[in-house]
Motif scaffolding. Structure first.
Motif, mmCIF file in Angstrom:
data_model
loop_
_atom_site.group_PDB
_atom_site.id
_atom_site.type_symbol
_atom_site.label_atom_id
_atom_site.label_comp_id
_atom_site.label_asym_id
_atom_site.label_seq_id
_atom_site.Cartn_x
_atom_site.Cartn_y
_atom_site.Cartn_z
ATOM 1 N N VAL A 1 1.309 -0.938 -0.065
ATOM 2 C CA VAL A 1 0.169 0.010 0.264
ATOM 3 C C VAL A 1 0.566 1.493 0.046
ATOM 4 O O VAL A 1 2.004 1.229 0.623
ATOM 5 N N THR A 2 0.132 2.451 -0.521
ATOM 6 C CA THR A 2 0.961 3.855 -0.648
ATOM 7 C C THR A 2 0.225 4.850 -0.053
ATOM 8 O O THR A 2 -0.997 5.169 -0.419
ATOM 9 N N ILE B 1 4.884 -1.231 3.339
ATOM 10 C CA ILE B 1 4.008 -0.054 3.091
ATOM 11 C C ILE B 1 5.135 1.028 2.329
ATOM 12 O O ILE B 1 6.292 1.182 2.908
ATOM 13 N N TRP B 2 5.062 2.138 1.604
ATOM 14 C CA TRP B 2 5.180 2.589 1.085
ATOM 15 C C TRP B 2 4.726 3.762 1.095
ATOM 16 O O TRP B 2 4.201 4.618 1.087
ATOM 17 N N GLY B 3 5.601 5.008 1.170
ATOM 18 C CA GLY B 3 5.832 6.909 1.517
ATOM 19 C C GLY B 3 5.706 7.102 0.326
ATOM 20 O O GLY B 3 6.966 7.194 -0.443
ATOM 21 N N TYR B 4 4.506 8.187 0.198
ATOM 22 C CA TYR B 4 5.225 9.149 -0.999
ATOM 23 C C TYR B 4 5.147 10.762 -0.433
ATOM 24 O O TYR B 4 4.074 10.702 0.046
ATOM 25 N N MET B 5 5.721 11.563 -0.594
ATOM 26 C CA MET B 5 5.945 12.805 -0.519
ATOM 27 C C MET B 5 4.905 13.667 -0.639
ATOM 28 O O MET B 5 4.390 14.028 -1.750
ATOM 29 N N PHE C 1 10.156 10.686 -10.349
ATOM 30 C CA PHE C 1 10.699 9.204 -11.788
ATOM 31 C C PHE C 1 10.401 8.279 -10.879
ATOM 32 O O PHE C 1 10.628 7.081 -11.238
ATOM 33 N N GLN C 2 11.352 8.273 -9.673
ATOM 34 C CA GLN C 2 11.859 7.493 -9.141
ATOM 35 C C GLN C 2 11.177 6.063 -8.554
ATOM 36 O O GLN C 2 10.404 5.446 -8.396
ATOM 37 N N MET C 3 9.897 7.289 -8.113
ATOM 38 C CA MET C 3 8.577 6.603 -7.997
ATOM 39 C C MET C 3 7.751 5.721 -8.140
ATOM 40 O O MET C 3 7.680 4.263 -8.984
ATOM 41 N N ILE C 4 8.144 5.898 -10.075
ATOM 42 C CA ILE C 4 7.227 5.437 -11.116
ATOM 43 C C ILE C 4 8.198 4.046 -11.099
ATOM 44 O O ILE C 4 8.254 2.473 -11.546
ATOM 45 N N ALA C 5 9.421 4.583 -11.503
ATOM 46 C CA ALA C 5 10.807 3.526 -11.719
ATOM 47 C C ALA C 5 10.996 2.275 -10.572
ATOM 48 O O ALA C 5 10.798 0.625 -11.215
ATOM 49 N N ALA C 6 10.398 2.728 -9.636
ATOM 50 C CA ALA C 6 10.587 1.548 -8.036
ATOM 51 C C ALA C 6 9.105 1.029 -8.193
ATOM 52 O O ALA C 6 8.714 -0.592 -8.094
ATOM 53 N N LEU C 7 7.787 1.615 -8.433
ATOM 54 C CA LEU C 7 6.650 0.622 -8.502
ATOM 55 C C LEU C 7 6.677 -0.506 -10.234
ATOM 56 O O LEU C 7 6.584 -1.886 -10.416
ATOM 57 N N TRP D 1 -2.069 9.180 -12.603
ATOM 58 C CA TRP D 1 -1.058 9.406 -13.666
ATOM 59 C C TRP D 1 0.171 7.942 -13.707
ATOM 60 O O TRP D 1 0.891 6.841 -13.834
ATOM 61 N N LEU D 2 0.605 8.176 -11.609
ATOM 62 C CA LEU D 2 1.003 7.195 -11.493
ATOM 63 C C LEU D 2 0.652 5.448 -11.315
ATOM 64 O O LEU D 2 1.456 4.671 -11.566
ATOM 65 N N THR D 3 -0.280 5.187 -11.034
ATOM 66 C CA THR D 3 -1.238 4.552 -11.579
ATOM 67 C C THR D 3 -0.984 3.363 -13.072
ATOM 68 O O THR D 3 -0.642 2.146 -13.223
#
Length: 347
Positions: free
Chosen positions: A51-52, A70-74, A86-92, A111-113
């Motif tokens: 979960v993010t 658990i993922w954290g998003y700023m 971009f880092q988040m997208i790459a990690a996903l 967009w992240l989805t």
């Protein structure tokens, strides 16, 4: 891209090995995500569940040990930078999720989805339908009104439309050590009232003199109950706490001036006999823990109250007024707050 029918989304993804539930809301949104998250856990019992949530509320997620990661998003105190996105997208994409569920519907989360690389993506349609290309970001989408039910019920109904079993439960667990970290023992259970007097703006708060009056009256009417006060770890709230302590006629039993994380605060709230606060984060923690609660609200729309205040459970919300030129909430009588406390506790 043609979207799949949402009604059999679960049936089509039952064998998924890795699931992400993505929500970028603040504390209230995250609390109201938990029953839907439990429905996802029940639907995919053998899958790895991620979960993010917003980074500043990740400590709360200790209460759902049945989530694997658990993922954290700023989101606060600043927004994520372009590089961090971009880092988040790459990690996903590295995780190769089989399923991603997004019940938020915001542009950023959508967009992240879309860019996550997840094979099956379920989304909740925004109230305005979203931009023309919104549906193409998902392989299935559901629509449920944003103004009919409490937010957590809305999200559970969205999943029900996608084939999930409707079980709207706050299936949370708060370990005893979080209460102990706050300096409260099991023997204190039900012996105190917890008050979170501040919000993010003066206009949503009771005047300081009325807060002091409320504490005095609660102490007089419930002589066997102790008073615990808490505030957020911000300069504004800690300054206001110091000012409030300066006008109280009696010293509170406990004062938590910004030194509790969210799971510790939830433990303190759930262990008390009664929680009192404005329309702020601790109120949502009280909803999560089904704690008897008296809350004061601004005169928002009926839709706002329906979204955040459950119609069942031990909660009494009293709506005040915001008169022109007034710094604080008005038209909330201390006697009404005390009467609500008496009714909830059946004194």
């Amino acid at each position: 891209m043609k979207n799949d029918s949402p009604g059999n989304f679960l049936a089509r993804t039952r064998e998924a090995k890795k699931i992400m539930v993505l929500d970028l809301g603040f504390l209230g949104d995250t609390v109201h995500l938990l029953p839907a998250l439990w429905m996802v856990r029940q639907a995919y019992p053998k899958a790895e569940l991620h979960v993010t949530v917003a980074s500043h509320v990740t400590s709360l997620m200790t209460c759902v040990p049945w989530v694997d990661r658990i993922w954290g998003y700023m989101r606060y105190p600043r927004h994520a930078t372009l590089g961090e996105n971009f880092q988040m997208i790459a990690a996903l994409r590295r995780e190769k999720f089989d399923v991603l569920i997004n019940l938020n519907g915001s542009d950023r989360s959508s967009w992240l989805t879309f860019l996550s690389g997840a094979r099956k993506r379920l989304g909740r349609m925004p109230s305005d339908g979203g931009p023309p290309f919104w549906k193409r970001m998902f392989t299935a989408h559901v629509y449920y009104p944003f103004d009919n039910d409490t937010l957590y019920l809305q999200r559970c109904r969205c999943l029900e439309k996608a084939g999930f079993r409707f079980t709207p439960e706050f299936h949370t667990q708060i370990a005893p050590e979080y209460l102990q970290a706050a300096g409260i023992s099991e023997t204190d259970k039900g012996d105190y009232f917890h008050i979170s007097p501040f919000t993010t703006a003066d206009s949503r708060e009771l005047p300081p003199a009325q807060l002091a009056e409320l504490v005095d009256q609660l102490t007089d009417i419930f002589p066997k109950k102790k008073i615990a006060l808490s505030c957020a770890p911000t300069d504004r709230e800690m300054k206001k706490m110091a000012e409030l302590l300066g006008i109280l006629s009696r010293k509170p039993w406990r004062v938590f001036a910004g030194d509790l994380n969210l799971i510790q605060l939830a433990a303190v709230i759930s262990h008390g006999a009664l929680h009192l606060s404005g329309d702020t984060g601790p109120f949502h923690l009280a909803v999560m823990t089904n704690s008897p609660t008296v809350a004061w609200f601004c005169p928002f729309s009926d839709e706002h109250l329906r979204q955040w205040v459950p119609t069942s459970g031990p909660i009494k919300a009293i709506v005040g007024a915001q008169e022109p030129g007034a710094q604080f909430l008005t038209n909330i009588a201390t006697a009404d707050l005390v009467a609500a406390a008496q009714k909830l506790l059946k004194k």
